[in-house]
Design a protein around this motif. Structure first.
Motif, PDB file in Angstrom:
ATOM      1  N   SER A  51      -1.222   3.317   4.770  1.00 41.18           N
ATOM      2  CA  SER A  51      -0.132   2.663   4.056  1.00 41.18           C
ATOM      3  C   SER A  51      -0.668   2.353   2.659  1.00 41.18           C
ATOM      4  N   TYR A  52       0.159   2.564   1.641  1.00 42.58           N
ATOM      5  CA  TYR A  52      -0.289   2.384   0.254  1.00 42.58           C
ATOM      6  C   TYR A  52       0.465   1.261  -0.430  1.00 42.58           C
ATOM      7  N   LEU A  53      -0.224   0.588  -1.337  1.00 39.57           N
ATOM      8  CA  LEU A  53       0.349  -0.464  -2.160  1.00 39.57           C
ATOM      9  C   LEU A  53      -0.096  -0.201  -3.591  1.00 39.57           C
ATOM     10  N   VAL A  54       0.870  -0.144  -4.507  1.00 37.69           N
ATOM     11  CA  VAL A  54       0.557   0.119  -5.909  1.00 37.69           C
ATOM     12  C   VAL A  54       0.768  -1.171  -6.700  1.00 37.69           C
ATOM     13  N   GLU A 110      -7.991  -1.770   0.937  1.00 36.90           N
ATOM     14  CA  GLU A 110      -9.191  -1.272   0.275  1.00 36.90           C
ATOM     15  C   GLU A 110      -8.762  -0.465  -0.946  1.00 36.90           C
ATOM     16  N   LEU A 111      -9.638  -0.395  -1.910  1.00 33.12           N
ATOM     17  CA  LEU A 111      -9.335   0.289  -3.162  1.00 33.12           C
ATOM     18  C   LEU A 111      -9.318   1.798  -2.943  1.00 33.12           C
ATOM     19  N   ALA A 126      -7.845  -7.632  -0.467  1.00 36.36           N
ATOM     20  CA  ALA A 126      -8.816  -7.060   0.466  1.00 36.36           C
ATOM     21  C   ALA A 126      -9.128  -8.032   1.607  1.00 36.36           C
ATOM     22  N   GLU A 127      -9.347  -9.293   1.285  1.00 37.18           N
ATOM     23  CA  GLU A 127      -9.740 -10.263   2.309  1.00 37.18           C
ATOM     24  C   GLU A 127      -8.599 -10.637   3.235  1.00 37.18           C
ATOM     25  N   LEU A 182      -3.974   0.670  -3.602  1.00 41.45           N
ATOM     26  CA  LEU A 182      -4.718   0.169  -2.453  1.00 41.45           C
ATOM     27  C   LEU A 182      -4.204   0.861  -1.203  1.00 41.45           C
ATOM     28  N   ARG A 183      -5.047   0.958  -0.199  1.00 40.93           N
ATOM     29  CA  ARG A 183      -4.623   1.557   1.059  1.00 40.93           C
ATOM     30  C   ARG A 183      -5.194   0.774   2.224  1.00 40.93           C
TER      31      ARG A 183
END
Length: 61
Positions: A5-8, A34-35, A28-29, A50-51
């Motif tokens: 899954s991606y987040l831009v 993750e980048l 991330a936390e 991010l994915r």
């Protein structure tokens, strides 16, 4: 096969490096991201992708 899954995120040019680091660290936390890709433009803006893994449970019988 892994699916993601991606987040831009689009960070404006006034964003400091420390603020960008803080935003990415929180994602991330707390979100498990993750980048995947970071693009830094000459004018200072950043596009960050991010994915995270999509976990699919296989059916058992």
């Amino acid at each position: 096969m892994l699916d993601y899954s991606y987040l831009v995120l689009h960070l404006p040019r006034g964003t400091t490096r420390d603020t960008a680091r803080q935003i990415l660290t929180e994602h991330a936390e707390y979100g498990g991201w993750e980048l995947d890709r970071l693009r830094l433009y000459p004018d200072g803006r950043r596009d960050v992708r991010l994915r995270r893994k999509i976990i699919r449970v296989a059916r058992t019988m």
